[in-house]
Scaffold this active site. Structure first.
Site, PDB file in Angstrom:
ATOM      1  N   GLU A   1      -3.829   3.687   0.550  1.00 39.88           N
ATOM      2  CA  GLU A   1      -4.273   4.117  -0.778  1.00 39.88           C
ATOM      3  C   GLU A   1      -5.793   4.223  -0.811  1.00 39.88           C
ATOM      4  OE1 GLU A   1      -6.320   1.218  -2.500  1.00 39.88           O
ATOM      5  OE2 GLU A   1      -4.661   0.981  -3.917  1.00 39.88           O
TER       6      GLU A   1
ATOM      7  N   CYS B   1       1.219   0.100  -1.750  1.00 37.22           N
ATOM      8  CA  CYS B   1       1.203  -0.799  -0.594  1.00 37.22           C
ATOM      9  C   CYS B   1       2.315  -0.543   0.413  1.00 37.22           C
ATOM     10  CB  CYS B   1       1.275  -2.254  -1.071  1.00 37.22           C
ATOM     11  SG  CYS B   1      -0.138  -2.732  -2.052  1.00 37.22           S
TER      12      CYS B   1
ATOM     13  N   THR C   1       3.560  -6.308 -13.320  1.00 36.64           N
ATOM     14  CA  THR C   1       3.748  -6.012 -11.893  1.00 36.64           C
ATOM     15  C   THR C   1       4.781  -6.937 -11.251  1.00 36.64           C
ATOM     16  OG1 THR C   1       1.975  -7.523 -11.270  1.00 36.64           O
ATOM     17  CG2 THR C   1       1.357  -5.210 -11.604  1.00 36.64           C
TER      18      THR C   1
ATOM     19  N   HIS D   1       6.607  -8.033   1.264  1.00 35.84           N
ATOM     20  CA  HIS D   1       5.249  -7.600   0.902  1.00 35.84           C
ATOM     21  C   HIS D   1       4.527  -8.748   0.202  1.00 35.84           C
ATOM     22  CE1 HIS D   1       1.788  -5.564  -0.515  1.00 35.84           C
ATOM     23  NE2 HIS D   1       2.157  -5.589  -1.789  1.00 35.84           N
TER      24      HIS D   1
ATOM     25  N   LYS E   1       2.181 -16.048  -3.860  1.00 35.33           N
ATOM     26  CA  LYS E   1       3.293 -16.543  -4.670  1.00 35.33           C
ATOM     27  C   LYS E   1       4.529 -15.640  -4.625  1.00 35.33           C
ATOM     28  CE  LYS E   1       1.388 -20.183  -6.377  1.00 35.33           C
ATOM     29  NZ  LYS E   1       1.941 -21.506  -6.143  1.00 35.33           N
TER      30      LYS E   1
ATOM     31  N   SER F   1       3.688  -0.158  -5.366  1.00 38.92           N
ATOM     32  CA  SER F   1       3.749   0.046  -6.814  1.00 38.92           C
ATOM     33  C   SER F   1       4.034   1.499  -7.117  1.00 38.92           C
ATOM     34  CB  SER F   1       2.416  -0.357  -7.451  1.00 38.92           C
ATOM     35  OG  SER F   1       2.285  -1.754  -7.405  1.00 38.92           O
TER      36      SER F   1
END
Lengths: 387, 347, 141
Positions: free
Chosen positions: B81, B113, B202, B235, B240, B297
């Site tokens: 990107e 991504c 997201t 990914h 987290k 995304s």
């Protein structure tokens, strides 16, 4: 071959000449040379002009015609030719003028060198001078001209034990001489500490190891022996004027502590003049960077390879030494007006051989000048003798 | 012989910016960020590094390790990107730099991504169809983040390159599938320097929906369950999300630890899941089964099941991803601003 | 606007030079004509392996406009193990470089032709045994 003599010399001041344009600077040098020779101007049969980059400094090409025009020589319609060899352009112009008289083609010619650098900003100046090295394989990677001389200096340090102090001594000497030259750009003395405290440009070279880029012009009038004797009692004969080339980029040279073009041109010049390095009394050489002066001592045959620093340490090349070098102050203190430098060196040697060099006068009957283009891909060596 | 990974190479810029340093500038509590984001520091590219240089260096390592004549590579896909040019391909730069001649198919991919794994699938298709002998798929980024944006703690630089073919396969692709929908969780409009994102949006509707669904579907299709896998890589936009996705799917921390590189280098975007996968290949043994699920995304996930072959034993794997991760030089925030050209200079 | 340096891209991206098969001289940048053998030259393209040692170097402080963000940067003459001498930037700190240091090629960006011009990539060199300091020693983690 005709014997060739210098019968008139002229030089503008060197420096940041804000009030003067290119045409005025050139005219000043030209008129001074004509007056010095006692000529009206119409006797001149041809003109050779050394100029590196009028096209980029002034956005003006066709420099030879411009100069012929403003010096009033267009009226006679004489041929005027510009030659270019980076900062050896002046040396090339001198050599072309020399050849045209030596060949018998012309009786009296003028060789001029001129550059006006201060009409563009310093970034542009750096970029223009960078074009005297290999733009595609050196300039591209950020190897500026100071950087390339710095590579030579580092190699000389590594191979021969030359030191930053040795380089500083060159600058100190040339400033000492320049202080005695009314036309020099820097007329003040400096100390070793001044040099070693000045900021790095490209390590190990510092600001005071580097000659400035200057505005300036110089002119010499050459004539064959017969004509020369009509105009002057003190003709300065050009015994040899030789030129040689080397690879443009440092990376292609066998040894970057040697300027092969200088060696070849010098050997030819000594041979043609039947002189040896020992018989030279005064030298003007191309100290665009202090390291260049030390390397030139070696390549001109004054000392063996690697021992250039000894000449400066022992004061041999000082005004009062046995081989006074750059009595004018050299490029470092007199200024480096790129295309004018090769001619200015001839002017200084002429003053010296005539005994008209004022406070910087040395005792000399034979002189030598070395003009270098870029990092040494072009070299012009000229040997002079008072007649 | 099945199509698979023939070779891989990676590149991680050497500079590191710590969470403490960013938090110091913006007046945040670094401990909160570290525990909330699961990121300790991120990689930062040098002034003379960008997606093209990262791609070339990763590609060169992959080609060198394979010993394959670059002229046998028939396709190059660079997923990113942050392509250096808006118009003009990165893939052609890679092609000329690795010396694969002029007869190769080249295209740049962009899918946030996951553009790197999209390239692996494209290469796989072309190899399977017999159009090319080897394909080169690269995921690389020098990702952008606005100063002061929470994204700044994680957006980093790095990439991985994969040679895909049928000969000398070190990890065969047993299965792959994609789960894709139009989900506007994160975007960057043409001409904008920094991306915009939906914050907490997201998470559940974007990352977790796509990653978890793609993983569930590929296991359902093949009949595998989490315990059948030696390793899993999800990914890693932060430290987290992948851990939580693994837990939701029933994978253990042991299965994901080796590929979890985000804590030390941040989110390398198109390089993220593929760098994690490369770290797994660094230590994988013949017979190992690996699950890889990317996420981009906008949104979509590509899931892969790899079976490591015997060829991996003689395959040169040094320096490893973790060695590259651990050798870094810390920079301060002001240096970072200069390196990333976030200071506006006079034209 | 025509990019000035596009023709030699391939030779710049990797260290592709040439060799004269008559005399064995190796050239970088590539030459089409051997200065030794002249009309007898038999020139072939050759890729050099990209490892070598520093013969001389400088740290450039007075930089051209296009390199002002990189100030100061290192330029060196590097003798390649299997070939000729190359002029290149070396990616390392001004105090890390020394004569004789082993270096290896790296693909890097050299400069941009302004904000809207092309980006020039090429080969730089990095120290071969790049001993990188540990991250943890520099962060309070």
């Amino acid at each position: 071959m005709e014997r060739v003599a210098i019968i008139g010399v002229g030089q503008s001041e060197f420096g940041e000449l804000w009030e003067k344009g290119f045409r005025e600077i050139v005219l000043k040098a030209g008129i001074e040379a004509l007056e010095d020779a006692g000529l009206e101007g119409k006797e001149i049969e041809a003109m050779y002009v050394g100029n590196m980059s009028g096209g980029r400094y002034l956005a003006q090409e066709h420099i030879a015609a411009l100069i012929a025009d403003y010096s009033g020589l267009s009226q006679m319609g004489i041929p005027s030719t510009r030659v270019e060899g980076a900062d050896a352009s002046g040396g090339l112009a001198l050599r072309q003028a020399f050849l045209s008289v030596a060949s018998g083609l012309h009786d009296i010619v003028i060789a001029a060198g001129a550059e006006k650098v201060s009409d563009v900003g310093s970034e542009m100046t750096t970029d223009i001078i960078a074009s005297s090295a290999d733009r595609e394989w050196e300039g591209f990677v950020g190897a500026t001209i100071p950087a390339l001389y710095a590579l030579m200096a580092r190699m000389h340090f590594t191979k021969y034990g030359t030191t930053p102090e040795d380089l500083a001594l060159v600058s100190v000497k040339n400033h000492r001489n320049g202080a005695l030259n009314p036309k020099a750009q820097f007329r003040r003395e400096i100390t070793i500490e001044d040099v070693l405290r000045s900021p790095f440009v490209a390590e190990p070279l510092r600001l005071l190891d580097c000659a400035p880029l200057s505005d300036g012009a110089a002119a010499v009038i050459l004539a064959n022996e017969k004509v020369a004797k009509e105009y002057t009692d003190a003709p300065v004969y050009i015994k040899a004027c030789t030129q040689a080339s080397d690879y443009l980029a440092l990376q292609n040279r066998e040894d970057i502590t040697t300027m092969r073009a200088v060696k070849i041109a010098a050997e030819m010049a000594y041979k043609q003049s039947n002189l040896t390095p020992d018989s030279i009394d005064v030298v003007e050489l191309h100290d665009s960077f202090t390291i260049a002066e030390l390397i030139a001592y070696e390549d001109l045959g004054f000392v063996e390879k690697g021992r250039g620093a000894e000449l400066i340490r022992e004061g041999i090349t000082s005004l009062d030494g046995s081989l006074p070098t750059n009595p004018s102050g050299g490029l470092k203190a007199c200024g480096h007006a790129i295309g004018a430098t090769g001619i200015r060196q001839a002017v200084e040697i002429t003053y010296q051989l005539r005994g008209k060099a004022g406070k910087r006068q040395v005792d000399a009957e034979t002189g030598l000048s070395l003009n270098i283009g870029g990092t040494g891909a072009t070299a012009v060596v000229t040997i002079y003798e008072i007649g | 012989m099945k199509v698979g990974i023939v070779s891989y190479g990676t590149y991680i810029p050497r500079f590191r910016l710590s969470v403490e340093e960013i938090a110091r500038v913006w007046g945040e509590n670094p401990e909160n960020i570290k525990s909330g984001l699961g990121v300790l520091r991120k990689s930062v590219s040098d002034l003379d590094e960008d997606t093209a240089t990262i791609s070339v260096e990763a590609a060169r390592e992959a080609v060198e390790r394979s010993g394959i004549d670059p002229e046998r590579i028939g396709a190059i896909f660079v997923g990113s990107e942050s392509h250096p040019y808006a118009v003009k391909p990165t893939a052609t730069i890679v092609g000329d730099a690795i010396g694969c001649g002029n007869n190769f198919h080249a295209a740049d991919f962009e899918f946030a991504c996951k553009a790197g794994t999209a390239g692996i699938q494209a290469c796989m298709g072309m190899v399977k169809a017999g159009m090319i002998e080897f394909g080169l798929a690269i995921g690389a980024d020098t990702s952008q983040s606005a100063p002061g944006d929470p994204l700044e703690y994680s957006a980093s630089a790095g990439g991985a390159a994969f040679l895909v073919g049928k000969k000398g396969v070190i990890a065969e692709i047993e299965e792959t599938l994609s789960f894709t929908s139009d989900t506007p969780d994160f975007w960057r409009r043409e001409g904008q320097p920094y991306p915009s994102h939906g914050g907490r949006f997201t998470g559940i509707p974007a990352y977790f929906r796509h990653v978890v669904t793609a993983a569930e579907q590929i296991m359902e299709k093949t009949g595998y369950k989490p315990s059948d896998f030696d390793y899993a890589v999800f990914h890693q936009p932060n430290g987290k999300f992948p851990v939580r996705a693994a837990r939701m799917l029933g994978f253990s921390n042991d299965q994901i630890a080796q590929g979890l590189v985000v804590r030390e280098i941040g989110n390398t975007y198109s390089g993220s899941s593929v760098l994690g996968f490369s770290a797994v290949l660094d230590i994988a043994k013949p017979g190992n089964k690996i699950l890889l699920v990317s996420f981009g995304s906008g949104a979509g996930s590509d899931a892969f099941i790899f079976n490591v072959t015997d060829s991996i034993e003689s395959f040169p794997r040094h320096p490893s991803v973790w060695e590259k991760i651990r050798s870094g030089i810390a920079v301060d925030y002001s240096t970072y601003l200069k390196l990333r050209k976030k200071i506006k200079l006079k034209g | 606007m025509i990019p000035r340096f596009w023709r030699k891209i391939k030779y710049r991206y990797d260290i592709v030079g040439s060799i004269c098969e008559s005399c064995g001289s190796k050239f970088y940048p590539p030459r089409n004509f051997c200065p030794v053998c002249r009309r007898k030259s038999r020139i072939k393209e050759q890729r050099f392996n990209g490892r070598g040692k520093i013969l001389s170097y400088t740290v450039v402080h007075d930089t051209p406009d296009e390199f002002k963000l990189n100030k100061p940067y290192v330029v060196a003459l590097i003798e390649l193990d299997d070939g000729p001498i190359i002029t290149s930037q070396v990616v390392c700190g001004p105090n890390e470089v020394e004569v004789g240091m082993r270096v290896v090629k790296a693909f890097r960006k050299y400069f941009e032709d302004g904000d809207d011009g092309v980006i020039y990539y090429g080969t730089k060199f990095i120290p071969e045994d790049k001993s990188m300091e540990s991250v943890s020693s520099n962060s309070s983690n």
